[in-house]
Motif scaffolding. Structure first.
Motif, short mmCIF file in Angstrom:
data_model
loop_
_atom_site.label_atom_id
_atom_site.label_comp_id
_atom_site.label_asym_id
_atom_site.label_seq_id
_atom_site.Cartn_x
_atom_site.Cartn_y
_atom_site.Cartn_z
N UNK A 128 35.91 35.59 41.69
CA UNK A 128 36.02 34.28 41.05
C UNK A 128 36.87 34.38 39.78
N UNK A 129 36.67 35.44 39.04
CA UNK A 129 37.45 35.61 37.82
C UNK A 129 38.94 35.76 38.16
N UNK A 130 39.25 36.52 39.21
CA UNK A 130 40.65 36.66 39.62
C UNK A 130 41.22 35.30 40.02
N UNK A 131 40.39 34.51 40.71
CA UNK A 131 40.81 33.18 41.13
C UNK A 131 41.14 32.32 39.89
N UNK A 132 40.24 32.40 38.89
CA UNK A 132 40.46 31.60 37.68
C UNK A 132 41.73 32.02 36.94
N UNK A 133 42.05 33.31 37.04
CA UNK A 133 43.27 33.78 36.36
C UNK A 133 44.52 33.56 37.19
N UNK A 134 44.34 32.96 38.37
CA UNK A 134 45.49 32.69 39.24
C UNK A 134 46.07 33.95 39.86
N UNK A 135 45.24 34.98 40.03
CA UNK A 135 45.77 36.25 40.54
C UNK A 135 45.51 36.47 42.03
N UNK A 136 44.80 35.52 42.65
CA UNK A 136 44.57 35.67 44.10
C UNK A 136 45.68 34.95 44.86
N UNK A 137 45.96 35.42 46.08
CA UNK A 137 46.97 34.70 46.85
C UNK A 137 46.46 33.30 47.22
N UNK A 138 47.38 32.41 47.51
CA UNK A 138 46.95 31.04 47.88
C UNK A 138 46.11 31.08 49.15
N UNK A 139 46.56 31.91 50.10
CA UNK A 139 45.80 32.05 51.33
C UNK A 139 44.81 33.17 51.14
N UNK A 140 43.57 32.81 50.84
CA UNK A 140 42.56 33.82 50.57
C UNK A 140 41.18 33.29 50.96
N UNK A 146 46.52 55.53 54.24
CA UNK A 146 46.98 54.50 53.28
C UNK A 146 46.29 53.15 53.48
N UNK A 147 45.34 53.11 54.43
CA UNK A 147 44.54 51.89 54.61
C UNK A 147 43.11 52.08 54.10
N UNK A 148 42.81 53.28 53.57
CA UNK A 148 41.43 53.58 53.16
C UNK A 148 41.35 53.64 51.64
N UNK A 149 40.43 52.88 51.08
CA UNK A 149 40.29 52.78 49.62
C UNK A 149 38.89 53.23 49.23
N UNK A 150 38.77 54.50 48.79
CA UNK A 150 37.45 55.02 48.35
C UNK A 150 37.29 54.64 46.89
N UNK A 151 36.36 53.76 46.64
CA UNK A 151 36.30 53.14 45.31
C UNK A 151 35.41 53.94 44.36
N UNK A 152 35.83 54.02 43.11
CA UNK A 152 34.98 54.53 42.04
C UNK A 152 35.25 53.59 40.88
N UNK A 153 34.27 52.75 40.54
CA UNK A 153 34.59 51.66 39.61
C UNK A 153 35.00 52.17 38.22
N UNK A 195 32.93 42.97 31.11
CA UNK A 195 32.44 44.29 31.53
C UNK A 195 32.77 44.58 32.99
N UNK A 196 32.96 43.51 33.74
CA UNK A 196 33.15 43.72 35.17
C UNK A 196 34.62 43.73 35.57
N UNK A 197 35.51 43.79 34.59
CA UNK A 197 36.92 43.70 34.95
C UNK A 197 37.36 44.88 35.82
N UNK A 198 36.56 45.97 35.83
CA UNK A 198 36.91 47.11 36.68
C UNK A 198 36.98 46.69 38.14
N UNK A 199 36.00 45.93 38.59
CA UNK A 199 36.03 45.49 39.99
C UNK A 199 37.20 44.54 40.25
N UNK A 200 37.52 43.73 39.25
CA UNK A 200 38.67 42.82 39.43
C UNK A 200 39.92 43.64 39.70
N UNK A 201 40.13 44.61 38.84
CA UNK A 201 41.33 45.41 38.95
C UNK A 201 41.40 46.13 40.30
N UNK A 202 40.26 46.69 40.70
CA UNK A 202 40.28 47.50 41.92
C UNK A 202 40.40 46.63 43.17
N UNK A 203 39.75 45.46 43.16
CA UNK A 203 39.89 44.57 44.31
C UNK A 203 41.35 44.12 44.45
#
Ligand code: BG6
Length: 510
Positions: free
Chosen positions: A45-57, A191-198, A436-444
């Motif tokens: 939602x935060x990415x959406x508010x910042x206009x950082x998500x694609x239109x088709x999402x 290159x399609x696998x994203x092992x996340x560490x926040x 505090x949660x911007x880590x997930x924003x960045x990684x998503x």
């Protein structure tokens, strides 16, 4: 040609149209769980508010509980789920729900049809991103079923594409991590696998690279000649927050050291990468893991300390000990605190101790990396000043109070030459880190853009487990008899001090 005159490769800077990811539909497995509610949807939602998500999402939540799309949209925290907030309304129109069983192949075929059926809707894309936010025990089943339903990355290459984000913990030892790597590698290309560490998404963690490699002054002294030792602390005030069942299987070593802390260590210790791209950076990180001297099972008492908190007052409130927590065995020997001493056997770091400590129910939340330099070689001021001359300390404050400080010795104003320790202090702009949660924003966002720089590569995960397995083996052979061995609101068991004092060091007082 002078390399400075060469045309730089185009990079997609934040704010440029190329920075916005391609159209994408995100399918979250474990959509009724805590992570989706507390981290993923707020980050999106935060990415959406910042206009950082694609239109088709769009987002498709997948979980067992039957639920309508509308009921799914209503699950999210009150502060973002205001019906009167037009932004939330237009975002939540993109949230969909699909009820299915992770173990049922047929439910994945139905999911595939559901996604195909929706492709004509403006929010839907055939470019899929899967997020495994379920308990890790079901990851293998989900990956198998994605493949059986034709939804794997390899199968969808000509049909819009598919990537997968895999939440931590990635395995519980080397064997299970390697098997998960094999399984995911059958269905998806690396290159399609994203092992996340926040932790890697945190601004202050990424800043370690900027500090080291965008400045000329640190590199010449960033080695065994000048650095005495390094202390990495991840202290938490929180307990296990209702996650007893998970924590009993994990413990602090698997939960935090194997991933977040080893990541911090590699960023501090790695060599300068040849380029700022995913593989160049991850190559250097893997080299560090490979150079760390594994602690052998028979050495665990020399290089590690385990602890577990007991009941008692914590900031004025009586709290339960770990063993009294729900879904925890009353005689559990699982560690809620761990301190480890590692050595990195390479030219840069030979003989420099790296001390790591993490614990729950410590007096306060603080994550930091402290680089302790060697003392000045000659104590010129000793005759004039009764202040004990301190070595320089560079402190990377990861959270809270994000910033960097350098402690140095200075003259105290006045007659004579009295010395005093002073600090040069940089604080991050609080607005930049307030979320505090911007880590997930960045990684998503990075996963949607296909940028793997901040995700762990297959070999990295396995190297990290190679260091953890022998410690667990040593611990299992010699179960602790003195647990609980630290009171809540203290800095962990006494033995942790001994780990450093035998080398003439001591933990920083936080
Ligand atoms: C998680 C662990 O990965 O990281 C938790 O499972 C821990 O036990 C958390 O509390 C710490 O993350 P942060 O971002 O709050 O420092």
């Amino acid at each position: 040609m002078n390399p400075d005159q060469m045309t730089p490769a185009p990079i997609h800077r934040e704010g440029s149209p190329e920075f916005i990811p391609d159209p994408c539909t995100l399918v979250i497995f474990g959509a009724s769980g805590d992570l989706t509610k507390r981290k993923l949807i707020p980050a999106l939602f935060s990415l959406f508010q910042q206009g950082l998500l694609p239109k088709t999402f769009s987002v498709v939540g997948f979980a067992r509980t039957p639920m309508s799309h509308e009921a799914f949209r209503k699950r999210f925290p009150v502060q973002i789920n205001s019906e009167f907030d037009p932004e939330w309304r237009s975002f939540s129109d993109r949230l969909f729900y699909f009820s299915g069983d992770f173990k049922e192949e047929n439910d994945f075929r139905n999911l595939s049809q559901f996604l195909e059926g929706k492709e004509k809707l403006p929010a839907f894309s055939s470019n899929l991103l899967f997020y495994l936010a379920t308990p890790p025990s079901v990851y293998p089943k989900i990956i198998e079923n994605l493949e059986r339903a034709g939804l794997s990355g390899k199968q969808r290459e000509s049909k819009g594409g598919a990537r997968i984000i895999i939440e931590k913990p990635f395995g519980r030892d080397l064997k299970s991590a390697a098997s998960l790597n094999r399984l995911s590698g059958q269905a998806f290309h690396e290159n399609q696998i994203f092992r996340i560490d926040h932790y890697l998404g945190k601004e202050t963690v990424q800043n370690i690279l900027a500090l080291r490699f965008a400045n000329g002054i640190f590199e010449p002294i960033w080695n065994r000649q000048y650095i005495d030792h390094v202390q990495i602390t991840v202290a938490e005030g929180l307990g296990i927050e209702g996650r007893g069942a998970y924590y009993e299987e994990a413990g602090a070593l698997r939960d935090v050291v194997q991933n977040h802390m080893l990541q911090l260590l590699t960023l501090v210790a790695m060599e300068p990468p040849v380029a700022l791209d995913a593989d160049a950076i991850r190559d250097e990180k893997v080299k560090v893991w490979r150079a760390i001297r594994p602690i052998q099972p028979n050495e665990v008492n020399q290089y590690t300390v385990r602890g577990q908190y007991g009941p008692g007052p914590f900031h004025g409130q009586e709290i339960k000990g770990y063993r009294q927590e729900e879904k925890v065995h009353p005689n559990s020997t699982v560690e809620t605190y761990v301190a480890v001493q590692f050595f990195i056997d390479n030219w840069r770091w030979s003989q420099v101790p790296f001390y790591l400590r993490t614990g729950k129910r410590l007096p306060r939340r603080v994550t930091e990396v402290a680089i302790q330099f060697k003392r000045a070689p000659h104590l010129l001021f000793r005759r004039f000043s009764d202040h004990t001359q301190q070595p320089n300390l560079l402190l990377l404050r990861i959270q809270p109070d994000e910033g960097i400080s350098l402690q140095f010795e200075a003259k105290h104003p006045g007659p004579g030459i009295q010395l005093k320790s002073e600090t040069l202090d940089f604080r991050f702009n609080p607005r930049a880190v307030v979320n505090k949660d911007s880590a997930y924003e960045r990684l998503l966002l990075d996963a949607m853009r296909g940028d793997q720089t901040l995700f762990t590569r297959r070999d990295g995960i396995e190297e990290a487990w190679t260091l953890i397995d022998p410690i667990i083996e040593g611990w299992e052979k010699d179960p602790p008899k003195d647990l609980p061995n630290y009171k809540a609101e203290t800095w962990g068991p006494r033995a942790a001090d001994g780990l450093l004092s035998k080398n003439g060091h001591q933990w920083r007082q936080l």
